[in-house]
Design an enzyme around this catalytic site. Structure first.
Site, PDB file in Angstrom:
ATOM      1  CG  HIS A  20      -1.953  -1.037   1.229  1.00 37.00           C
ATOM      2  ND1 HIS A  20      -3.037  -0.991   2.078  1.00 37.00           N
ATOM      3  CD2 HIS A  20      -2.114  -2.168   0.488  1.00 37.00           C
ATOM      4  CE1 HIS A  20      -3.811  -2.024   1.864  1.00 37.00           C
ATOM      5  NE2 HIS A  20      -3.269  -2.770   0.904  1.00 37.00           N
ATOM      6  CD  GLU A  58      -2.135   4.146   3.033  1.00 41.60           C
ATOM      7  OE1 GLU A  58      -1.805   3.493   2.021  1.00 41.60           O
ATOM      8  OE2 GLU A  58      -3.295   4.152   3.474  1.00 41.60           O
ATOM      9  CB  CYS A  60      -6.570  -0.666   5.209  1.00 41.82           C
ATOM     10  SG  CYS A  60      -4.832  -1.183   5.191  1.00 41.82           S
ATOM     11  CB  CYS A 111      -2.072   1.635   6.220  1.00 43.08           C
ATOM     12  SG  CYS A 111      -1.706   0.823   4.648  1.00 43.08           S
TER      13      CYS A 111
END
Length: 148
Positions: free
Chosen positions: A57, A59, A87, A90
């Site tokens: 992801h 992040e 999410c 993260c």
């Protein structure tokens, strides 16, 4: 010569540039930048499909880059700007890195961390939401419309 004014919108526009790169790669268009002392020290976008890695992801990739840049596992003096609400995975990484501040563009009612708990972030992490929400939301909607 005009002086640059570093606002949340300024840095969210940089995160949106990253999200557009993800869009062009047929990745879910999420982008992020991490800022320390008004300087971008890390930037990334989703690379889940490209790397065949569910953890890639925007992040997570930005946090890793920022920690390497800072030479520390703690980012308590940093702000992470991301186009979509993080999410739970993260948010957990942000907790462990003791992120100073999180700024996100649009909420994620399906997978956002707030669906599970609003206490997932480190207690000292400041939170700002809905920065440039319209632009962030539109990019995501356009991506999923293209998929249908």
């Amino acid at each position: 010569m005009s002086e640059l004014i570093f606002t949340d919108d300024f840095f969210m526009k940089e995160a949106l540039k990253e999200a557009r790169q993800a869009f062009e790669k047929d990745e879910v268009p999420v982008g992020s930048v991490i800022v320390s002392n008004e300087k971008i020290i890390a930037r990334s976008h989703n690379l889940v499909e490209t790397l065949i890695d569910a953890t890639a992801h925007a992040e997570i990739l930005a946090i890793t880059a920022a920690e390497n840049y800072m030479g520390s596992k703690y980012l308590n003096e940093c702000t992470l700007y991301v186009t979509l609400e993080p999410c739970i995975m993260c948010a957990g990484a942000m907790y462990l890195s003791r992120l100073g501040r999180l700024v996100f563009g649009t909420k994620d009612p399906k997978n956002g961390f707030q669906k599970f708990s609003d206490r997932v972030l480190h207690p000292s992490t400041k939170l700002s939401m809905k920065v440039m929400e319209g632009e962030c939301s539109t990019l995501l909607k356009n991506f999923f419309l293209k998929k249908r």
